[in-house]
Design a protein around this motif. Structure first.
Motif, PDB file in Angstrom:
ATOM      1  N   SER A 352     102.095  91.109  74.184  1.00 18.67           N
ATOM      2  CA  SER A 352     103.227  92.002  74.458  1.00 18.67           C
ATOM      3  C   SER A 352     103.839  92.563  73.180  1.00 18.67           C
ATOM      4  O   SER A 352     104.778  93.376  73.240  1.00 18.67           O
ATOM      5  N   LEU A 353     103.315  92.164  72.015  1.00 16.92           N
ATOM      6  CA  LEU A 353     103.858  92.657  70.747  1.00 16.92           C
ATOM      7  C   LEU A 353     103.795  94.171  70.655  1.00 16.92           C
ATOM      8  O   LEU A 353     104.709  94.805  70.118  1.00 16.92           O
ATOM      9  N   ALA A 356     106.788  95.964  71.832  1.00 14.70           N
ATOM     10  CA  ALA A 356     107.925  95.823  70.921  1.00 14.70           C
ATOM     11  C   ALA A 356     107.786  96.756  69.721  1.00 14.70           C
ATOM     12  O   ALA A 356     108.767  97.354  69.269  1.00 14.70           O
ATOM     13  N   ARG A 359     108.632 100.328  70.860  1.00 20.20           N
ATOM     14  CA  ARG A 359     110.073 100.533  71.034  1.00 20.20           C
ATOM     15  C   ARG A 359     110.770 100.663  69.689  1.00 20.20           C
ATOM     16  O   ARG A 359     111.657 101.516  69.508  1.00 20.20           O
ATOM     17  N   TYR A 442     109.806  91.108  64.923  1.00 22.73           N
ATOM     18  CA  TYR A 442     109.659  91.193  66.378  1.00 22.73           C
ATOM     19  C   TYR A 442     109.624  89.839  67.077  1.00 22.73           C
ATOM     20  O   TYR A 442     109.559  89.785  68.302  1.00 22.73           O
ATOM     21  N   HIS A 445     104.622  86.462  68.286  1.00 22.46           N
ATOM     22  CA  HIS A 445     103.886  86.584  69.540  1.00 22.46           C
ATOM     23  C   HIS A 445     102.553  85.862  69.344  1.00 22.46           C
ATOM     24  O   HIS A 445     101.612  86.415  68.761  1.00 22.46           O
TER      25      HIS A 445
END
Length: 568
Positions: A352-353, A356, A359, A442, A445
């Protein structure tokens, strides 16, 4: 992959005799005749009790006689079905590009494909020598007159296998419903010895890879070039193209593992020619240690995947995961491009990094199903795909104009990794330092996998049904906050056989959320489970203890998911 279409009990001998009558290959005819003469019913049932299914990955399977094997009859039927489907949309004379790797049978299968396509009225063009898969994919996508492409390869499968990948005119692999339409056309093909065969087709010039090299060396992802690289193509076809790309881009020539440098379809120095497998990179890691290299790069045999490792000052090396390389390359591309319409894409099983990162940089992000065929279809109108990756060491690296190859490209990725490592080296840093920097920005992950292999594929369906019917409320002591059945098309994705669990933060101080995705393998009788934990790090914190805690969290998830599957 194998599967699905079972022959009636008995009838295998009659089917084998019919196969013998049309098979143009003396090798597979002799194999099948020996099986018939020996009365080996089990061997006949294994070859004629099922057939290789044509799907979104095309065909892939073990070499040998019969419809459940890769052979000239199977390939000619596939080519005839592809021709029939192409002629629904395109006039006779439409061009099809054909490439092949150095595996057993690849060139012969490519020429059989050309003969069948030419006999159907199409205009095939064949590469004169084995080529990396991304070279073929680029050739299809970069030339408007090319309506499809075929790449004969089994990528990183064992030496006994071969395969057949189909690309459409946009340079990406086919997706539904094209796969089903081609499969139906294949089913309608009669005996291959009755197919009209052409005897003339085009052959690309010796400089056929030049346009690809121009594209991947012109990405403009930084000017730093001082980095020393140890490289292996793992007995595949990547070496010449990668060395030419490094020279053209201005990098020092990589040191190459001598006994893995030349294409060899038997892959004699590795048990399994996949850089993800334990031991596959041992020789290139040893070369890096002996040569004092800054960076280690490995391609798989058709050079569409790229593995990366960083030598450590005290000896040894750290092999990066696909998710770690994906996160680093994404930010590298974003630093050297501009515009809010830029799109980053990864798959539902990858870290899911990337979301991030997108964004934080104010760019667009999309998730896709597993596989580059889906990555290339993600996004919407106005999106400009500049980078896509999947955790299985596949990357498509672009620039301000988008991605030049609409499939995973291990050579373009190798160039981008080298540029990133050179940029870091000029600043007195390594890729490992960059990973720590991302963790601070971040959160860490951390990802891992659990693969559970079974003898009976029905056990997989049973495990998936149990988890769907009664999904666990907790995994590794964490509450399951959200459960998605991907077969229902969760998040707007096409339906696929998979389950996703989003987990709450753990109870220990500093624990963040976690995620588990479970899906059956598309090519083997096993379940694949993708695990992720996310831990906050802080701006100036030492990342090492956080990594240790993340490893413990992944171990706990692995044990808990294994228990929930009840397969071992």
């Amino acid at each position: 992959m194998t599967g699905g279409t079972a022959a009636p009990d008995g009838g295998h001998r009659a089917a084998a005799e019919e196969w013998l009558a049309q098979d143009p290959d003396p090798g597979t005819r002799a194999e099948l005749r020996a099986i018939l003469d020996a009365g080996d019913g089990a061997a006949l049932a294994e070859r004629f009790g099922a057939r290789l299914e044509f799907g979104t990955a095309g065909l892939r399977g073990e070499l040998g006689a019969g419809p459940n094997r890769m052979n000239r009859v199977t390939v000619m039927r596939a080519a005839a079905g592809l021709a029939a489907r192409l002629l629904r949309d395109h006039p006779p004379g439409a061009e099809v590009a054909i490439g092949y790797d150095a595996r057993h049978g690849s060139r012969r299968f490519a020429l059989d494909t050309a003969a069948v396509l030419a006999g159907a009225g199409l205009a095939p063009w064949v590469f004169p020598e084995p080529v990396p898969t991304p070279v073929l994919a680029h050739r299809v996508g970069a030339f408007g007159g090319v309506v499809a492409g075929v790449m004969v390869t089994a990528s990183h499968n064992p030496a006994r296998d071969n395969g057949y990948k189909v690309y459409w005119g946009d340079g990406a692999q086919i997706v539904p419903p094209l796969d089903a339409e081609i499969s139906a056309a294949i089913d309608a093909v009669g005996r291959v010895d009755e197919l009209p065969l052409g005897t003339r087709w085009g052959t690309f010039g010796a400089d056929a890879a030049e346009v690809y090299l121009d594209a991947v060396t012109g990405l403009g992802l930084g000017e730093a070039r001082e980095v020393s690289v140890a490289y292996t193509p793992l007995h595949g076809v990547g070496r010449e193209t990668l060395l030419a790309a490094f020279e053209r881009a201005g990098f020092p020539a990589p040191a190459v593992v001598a006994d893995q440098a030349e294409p060899d379809p038997d892959f004699p120095t590795v048990a399994f020619p996949n850089p993800e497998e334990p031991g596959a990179m041992d020789r290139v890691l040893a070369l890096a240690a002996a040569s004092g290299s800054d960076l280690v790069i490995a391609n798989d045999p058709d050079a569409d995947r790229c593995a990366v490792a960083v030598p450590l000052p005290g000896g040894g090396a750290r092999v990066l995961t696909g998710d770690e390389v994906g996160g680093l390359l994404a930010e590298h591309v974003l630093r050297h491009t501009s515009g809010p319409d830029r799109l980053l894409v990864t798959t539902v099983v990858s870290s899911s990094l990337l979301g991030a990162v997108a964004r934080a940089h104010g760019v667009r992000f999309a998730e896709s199903l597993t596989g580059f065929k889906w990555i290339m279809k993600a996004g919407g109108p106005g999106d400009r795909l500049v980078f896509g990756y999947e955790e299985a060491l596949g990357y498509s690296v672009g620039d301000g104009r988008g991605v030049p190859v609409r499939d995973k490209d291990g050579i373009g990725a190798a160039l981008a990794v080298a540029a990133l490592a050179a940029e870091a080296r000029a600043a007195g840093r390594t890729l490992l330092d960059l990973l720590d920097g991302q963790a601070r920005r971040y959160g860490l992950h951390a990802t891992a996998q659990l693969a559970v292999r079974v003898d009976d594929p029905a056990l997989i369906a049973g495990a998936m049904a149990r988890l769907r019917g009664a999904p666990p409320g907790r995994l590794a002591g964490r509450a399951v906050e959200a459960f998605d059945d991907l077969a229902e098309g969760a998040g707007g994705l096409p339906p696929t056989d998979g389950l996703r669990f989003r987990l709450a933060a753990g109870t220990a101080p500093g624990d963040g959320p976690a995620r588990v995705v479970i899906r059956p393998s598309g090519t083997e009788p096993k379940l694949k489970c993708y695990l992720e934990v996310v831990l906050p790090v802080g701006e100036a914190a030492d990342v090492a203890p956080v990594r240790a805690r993340a490893a413990e969290g992944l171990d706990g998830l692995r044990e808990s998911v294994s228990d929930a599957l009840s397969l071992s």
